[in-house]
Design a protein around this motif. Structure first.
Motif, PDB file in Angstrom:
ATOM      1  N   PHE A 277      43.863 -53.154  -7.418  1.00 51.97           N
ATOM      2  CA  PHE A 277      44.557 -51.975  -6.905  1.00 51.97           C
ATOM      3  C   PHE A 277      43.564 -50.919  -6.412  1.00 51.97           C
ATOM      4  CE2 PHE A 277      47.560 -53.778 -10.038  1.00 51.97           C
ATOM      5  CZ  PHE A 277      48.615 -54.048  -9.174  1.00 51.97           C
ATOM      6  N   LEU A 278      43.739 -50.494  -5.167  1.00 53.57           N
ATOM      7  CA  LEU A 278      42.913 -49.459  -4.570  1.00 53.57           C
ATOM      8  C   LEU A 278      43.788 -48.246  -4.258  1.00 53.57           C
ATOM      9  CD1 LEU A 278      40.855 -51.623  -2.026  1.00 53.57           C
ATOM     10  CD2 LEU A 278      40.240 -51.004  -4.370  1.00 53.57           C
ATOM     11  N   ASN A 279      43.177 -47.062  -4.337  1.00 49.40           N
ATOM     12  CA  ASN A 279      43.937 -45.855  -4.030  1.00 49.40           C
ATOM     13  C   ASN A 279      43.990 -45.624  -2.525  1.00 49.40           C
ATOM     14  OD1 ASN A 279      41.480 -44.695  -3.267  1.00 49.40           O
ATOM     15  ND2 ASN A 279      41.194 -43.658  -5.233  1.00 49.40           N
ATOM     16  N   GLU A 280      44.577 -44.504  -2.129  1.00 47.59           N
ATOM     17  CA  GLU A 280      44.760 -44.229  -0.702  1.00 47.59           C
ATOM     18  C   GLU A 280      43.437 -44.046   0.037  1.00 47.59           C
ATOM     19  OE1 GLU A 280      45.106 -40.505  -3.149  1.00 47.59           O
ATOM     20  OE2 GLU A 280      45.937 -42.530  -3.169  1.00 47.59           O
ATOM     21  N   ASN A 281      42.334 -43.861  -0.700  1.00 46.36           N
ATOM     22  CA  ASN A 281      40.999 -43.740  -0.088  1.00 46.36           C
ATOM     23  C   ASN A 281      40.237 -45.057  -0.095  1.00 46.36           C
ATOM     24  OD1 ASN A 281      41.267 -40.896   0.356  1.00 46.36           O
ATOM     25  ND2 ASN A 281      40.853 -40.572  -1.824  1.00 46.36           N
ATOM     26  N   GLY A 282      40.883 -46.109  -0.562  1.00 47.80           N
ATOM     27  CA  GLY A 282      40.239 -47.418  -0.560  1.00 47.80           C
ATOM     28  C   GLY A 282      39.301 -47.650  -1.726  1.00 47.80           C
ATOM     29  N   LYS A 283      39.404 -46.806  -2.754  1.00 44.86           N
ATOM     30  CA  LYS A 283      38.548 -46.939  -3.926  1.00 44.86           C
ATOM     31  C   LYS A 283      39.385 -47.321  -5.150  1.00 44.86           C
ATOM     32  CE  LYS A 283      35.361 -43.939  -4.657  1.00 44.86           C
ATOM     33  NZ  LYS A 283      34.654 -42.664  -4.947  1.00 44.86           N
ATOM     34  N   PRO A 284      38.749 -47.963  -6.145  1.00 41.63           N
ATOM     35  CA  PRO A 284      39.470 -48.269  -7.384  1.00 41.63           C
ATOM     36  C   PRO A 284      39.844 -46.992  -8.125  1.00 41.63           C
ATOM     37  CG  PRO A 284      37.448 -49.572  -7.204  1.00 41.63           C
ATOM     38  CD  PRO A 284      37.387 -48.519  -6.145  1.00 41.63           C
ATOM     39  N   TYR A 285      40.894 -47.070  -8.917  1.00 44.29           N
ATOM     40  CA  TYR A 285      41.293 -45.939  -9.745  1.00 44.29           C
ATOM     41  C   TYR A 285      40.318 -45.785 -10.910  1.00 44.29           C
ATOM     42  CZ  TYR A 285      45.768 -46.156  -7.281  1.00 44.29           C
ATOM     43  OH  TYR A 285      46.736 -46.157  -6.314  1.00 44.29           O
ATOM     44  N   SER A 286      40.020 -44.558 -11.265  1.00 45.15           N
ATOM     45  CA  SER A 286      39.135 -44.299 -12.397  1.00 45.15           C
ATOM     46  C   SER A 286      39.898 -44.477 -13.700  1.00 45.15           C
ATOM     47  CB  SER A 286      38.567 -42.880 -12.319  1.00 45.15           C
ATOM     48  OG  SER A 286      37.883 -42.542 -13.509  1.00 45.15           O
ATOM     49  N   THR A 287      39.294 -45.195 -14.639  1.00 47.06           N
ATOM     50  CA  THR A 287      39.927 -45.390 -15.947  1.00 47.06           C
ATOM     51  C   THR A 287      39.853 -44.139 -16.809  1.00 47.06           C
ATOM     52  OG1 THR A 287      37.847 -46.287 -16.848  1.00 47.06           O
ATOM     53  CG2 THR A 287      39.429 -47.863 -15.946  1.00 47.06           C
ATOM     54  N   LYS A 288      39.032 -43.186 -16.406  1.00 50.53           N
ATOM     55  CA  LYS A 288      38.866 -41.950 -17.183  1.00 50.53           C
ATOM     56  C   LYS A 288      39.779 -40.827 -16.700  1.00 50.53           C
ATOM     57  CE  LYS A 288      34.047 -42.766 -18.567  1.00 50.53           C
ATOM     58  NZ  LYS A 288      33.975 -44.134 -18.041  1.00 50.53           N
ATOM     59  N   SER A 289      40.428 -41.021 -15.563  1.00 47.42           N
ATOM     60  CA  SER A 289      41.289 -39.973 -15.028  1.00 47.42           C
ATOM     61  C   SER A 289      42.718 -40.142 -15.540  1.00 47.42           C
ATOM     62  CB  SER A 289      41.283 -40.019 -13.497  1.00 47.42           C
ATOM     63  OG  SER A 289      42.020 -41.143 -13.036  1.00 47.42           O
ATOM     64  N   ASN A 290      43.530 -39.130 -15.295  1.00 47.42           N
ATOM     65  CA  ASN A 290      44.939 -39.165 -15.679  1.00 47.42           C
ATOM     66  C   ASN A 290      45.843 -39.392 -14.469  1.00 47.42           C
ATOM     67  OD1 ASN A 290      44.626 -38.723 -18.497  1.00 47.42           O
ATOM     68  ND2 ASN A 290      44.256 -36.554 -18.095  1.00 47.42           N
ATOM     69  N   THR A 291      45.295 -40.045 -13.444  1.00 41.93           N
ATOM     70  CA  THR A 291      46.045 -40.256 -12.207  1.00 41.93           C
ATOM     71  C   THR A 291      47.335 -41.012 -12.456  1.00 41.93           C
ATOM     72  OG1 THR A 291      43.997 -40.278 -10.913  1.00 41.93           O
ATOM     73  CG2 THR A 291      45.960 -41.221  -9.893  1.00 41.93           C
ATOM     74  N   LEU A 292      47.254 -42.087 -13.228  1.00 43.59           N
ATOM     75  CA  LEU A 292      48.437 -42.905 -13.491  1.00 43.59           C
ATOM     76  C   LEU A 292      49.483 -42.112 -14.265  1.00 43.59           C
ATOM     77  CD1 LEU A 292      49.640 -45.672 -13.070  1.00 43.59           C
ATOM     78  CD2 LEU A 292      48.517 -46.452 -15.149  1.00 43.59           C
ATOM     79  N   ASN A 293      49.037 -41.378 -15.276  1.00 41.73           N
ATOM     80  CA  ASN A 293      49.954 -40.539 -16.052  1.00 41.73           C
ATOM     81  C   ASN A 293      50.626 -39.502 -15.158  1.00 41.73           C
ATOM     82  OD1 ASN A 293      47.560 -41.494 -17.652  1.00 41.73           O
ATOM     83  ND2 ASN A 293      48.855 -40.837 -19.358  1.00 41.73           N
ATOM     84  N   ALA A 294      49.819 -38.864 -14.301  1.00 43.42           N
ATOM     85  CA  ALA A 294      50.341 -37.805 -13.438  1.00 43.42           C
ATOM     86  C   ALA A 294      51.392 -38.343 -12.472  1.00 43.42           C
ATOM     87  CB  ALA A 294      49.191 -37.153 -12.671  1.00 43.42           C
ATOM     88  N   ARG A 295      51.144 -39.521 -11.919  1.00 38.61           N
ATOM     89  CA  ARG A 295      52.095 -40.097 -10.964  1.00 38.61           C
ATOM     90  C   ARG A 295      53.413 -40.456 -11.647  1.00 38.61           C
ATOM     91  NH1 ARG A 295      49.766 -44.093  -6.476  1.00 38.61           N
ATOM     92  NH2 ARG A 295      51.874 -43.608  -5.722  1.00 38.61           N
ATOM     93  N   LEU A 296      53.328 -40.920 -12.887  1.00 39.28           N
ATOM     94  CA  LEU A 296      54.546 -41.226 -13.636  1.00 39.28           C
ATOM     95  C   LEU A 296      55.319 -39.952 -13.953  1.00 39.28           C
ATOM     96  CD1 LEU A 296      53.208 -43.986 -16.071  1.00 39.28           C
ATOM     97  CD2 LEU A 296      54.845 -44.308 -14.211  1.00 39.28           C
ATOM     98  N   ASN A 297      54.602 -38.895 -14.314  1.00 41.51           N
ATOM     99  CA  ASN A 297      55.261 -37.623 -14.630  1.00 41.51           C
ATOM    100  C   ASN A 297      55.945 -37.017 -13.409  1.00 41.51           C
ATOM    101  OD1 ASN A 297      54.532 -37.658 -17.354  1.00 41.51           O
ATOM    102  ND2 ASN A 297      52.586 -36.626 -16.967  1.00 41.51           N
TER     103      ASN A 297
END
Length: 377
Positions: A277-297
């Motif tokens: 899975f790559l983000n909209e910038n073509g990079k992998p998601y960081s495991t240290k960020s809360n991106t996944l949590n934020a998108r679910l919220n």
């Protein structure tokens, strides 16, 4: 006190340990006793192989000793100014001053208790800054309960908080439907489906390799694909490989993502990444960020939703469905344990032989409901 994490240059016995936690004094010298303990606890015992666990231990360890330094206390002292045990003072401040959750406080206390046990063994302290008491706990209801000869009695440090029974949060079938209907981004929906269908952890979802996705047309199956996930290729908790079962319908959709959508994202960067899975910038998601949590919220659903609830949902529904199946030749608890990578249930080789031979029986009601929902999504 300062917390740092090592680079590849940090070696123990000529073997590099990247990302290992080290505490430094204000004068930038190493907190030697702390390093000795962490080396013993995380490496020498051979039971903590995950770097994510190293990070947690390092931060928890730092929190205690930073508190000690900030309050001009001596960790070698059994009592603090005659007002109570040093660990109890830290516990109470964590609860009242810093408003930490009881579960977080207890997790940190358990690590500090282990440190003091190690310190006493090494002769760094003359006695332990807590007392041990015997408590009675509720006997577990499991197929191994008959092997417990403790009578429900356990010895525990008196500084630990009384644990409250917590309810694992699980999505119902209708909530799963609402979740999938609310997600409009196809890539994000695939990630959530993979979590619901396999019980992968957040960091495992984000680092799942694209090489694990195969062309279903070349390798057709009736039910699911057995995928062996390895800590050498992705982020996992622990150092052992395990197998997950990916439903045929999901593998087909993941392959379509590999063929059509991922190349467009990958072309945005010169670097080629192994992550699926790559983000909209073509990079992998960081495991240290809360991106996944934020998108679910941001979905605004009327129930709690966070990455780990996907894992809870998979485990609970799968276990329930398997237990309803008549004449199973394997133990449902052990099946779910091996899919999730847990190590808390002692099993025998006889049961393990059945794990990869159960075929379509794991295409349970829960998975069929998800597949049915997706027809309308």
């Amino acid at each position: 006190m300062k917390l740092i994490f090592t680079s590849d240059e940090f070696k123990v016995g000529n073997y590099s340990y990247n990302g290992f936690p080290i505490l430094l004094h204000e004068n930038m010298t190493t907190f030697r006793e702390g390093l000795d303990f962490l080396l013993y606890h995380c490496i020498q015992r051979g039971r903590v192989a995950s770097k994510n666990s190293w990070i947690t231990y390092g931060r928890d360890f730092y929190d205690f000793f930073a508190f000690i330094d900030a309050n001009n206390l001596d960790w070698r002292a059994v009592n603090t100014r005659g007002d109570g045990h040093i660990i109890a003072v830290y516990r109470d401040a964590s609860l009242t001053k810093f408003n930490l959750a009881e579960s977080t406080v207890n997790r940190r206390l358990r690590l500090i208790i282990k440190f003091y046990q190690y310190a006493a063994h090494q002769g760094w302290v003359s006695e332990l800054p807590y007392s041990v008491e015997t408590i009675t706990v509720r006997q577990p209801k499991s197929f191994l309960a008959h092997t417990d000869r403790s009578g429900g009695n356990r010895s525990t440090a008196d500084v630990l908080l009384k644990t409250r029974k917590t309810t694992i949060k699980v999505l119902s079938s209708s909530q799963v439907e609402m979740l999938l209907m609310a997600i409009k981004d196809s890539r994000f929906k695939l990630m959530i489906r993979l979590g619901l269908a396999t019980g992968l952890r957040k960091e495992e979802l984000l680092t799942f390799p694209k090489s694990y996705v195969i062309d279903p047309r070349r390798y057709p199956v009736n039910g699911f694909y057995i995928v062996t996930i390895s800590p050498k290729e992705m982020s996992t908790k622990g150092s052992h490989e395990r197998s997950i079962h990916v439903p045929k319908s999901l593998m087909e959709d993941l392959w379509q993502y590999i063929i059509h959508e991922r190349p467009i994202l990958s072309a945005l960067r010169e670097d080629q990444y192994n992550e699926l899975f790559l983000n909209e910038n073509g990079k992998p998601y960081s495991t240290k960020s809360n991106t996944l949590n934020a998108r679910l919220n941001k979905l605004g659903l009327p129930f709690d939703i966070f990455p780990h609830i996907l894992r809870h949902t998979y485990a609970t529904h799968t276990l329930y469905a398997l237990q309803r199946q008549p004449n199973l030749s394997f133990n449902p608890l052990m099946y779910v344990r091996d899919r999730l990578g847990h190590s808390s249930i002692t099993t025998t080789e006889r049961y393990l032989h059945f794990i990869d031979d159960i075929a379509d029986i794991v295409l349970n009601e829960y998975q069929r409901e998800i597949d049915t929902m997706l027809i309308a999504v």
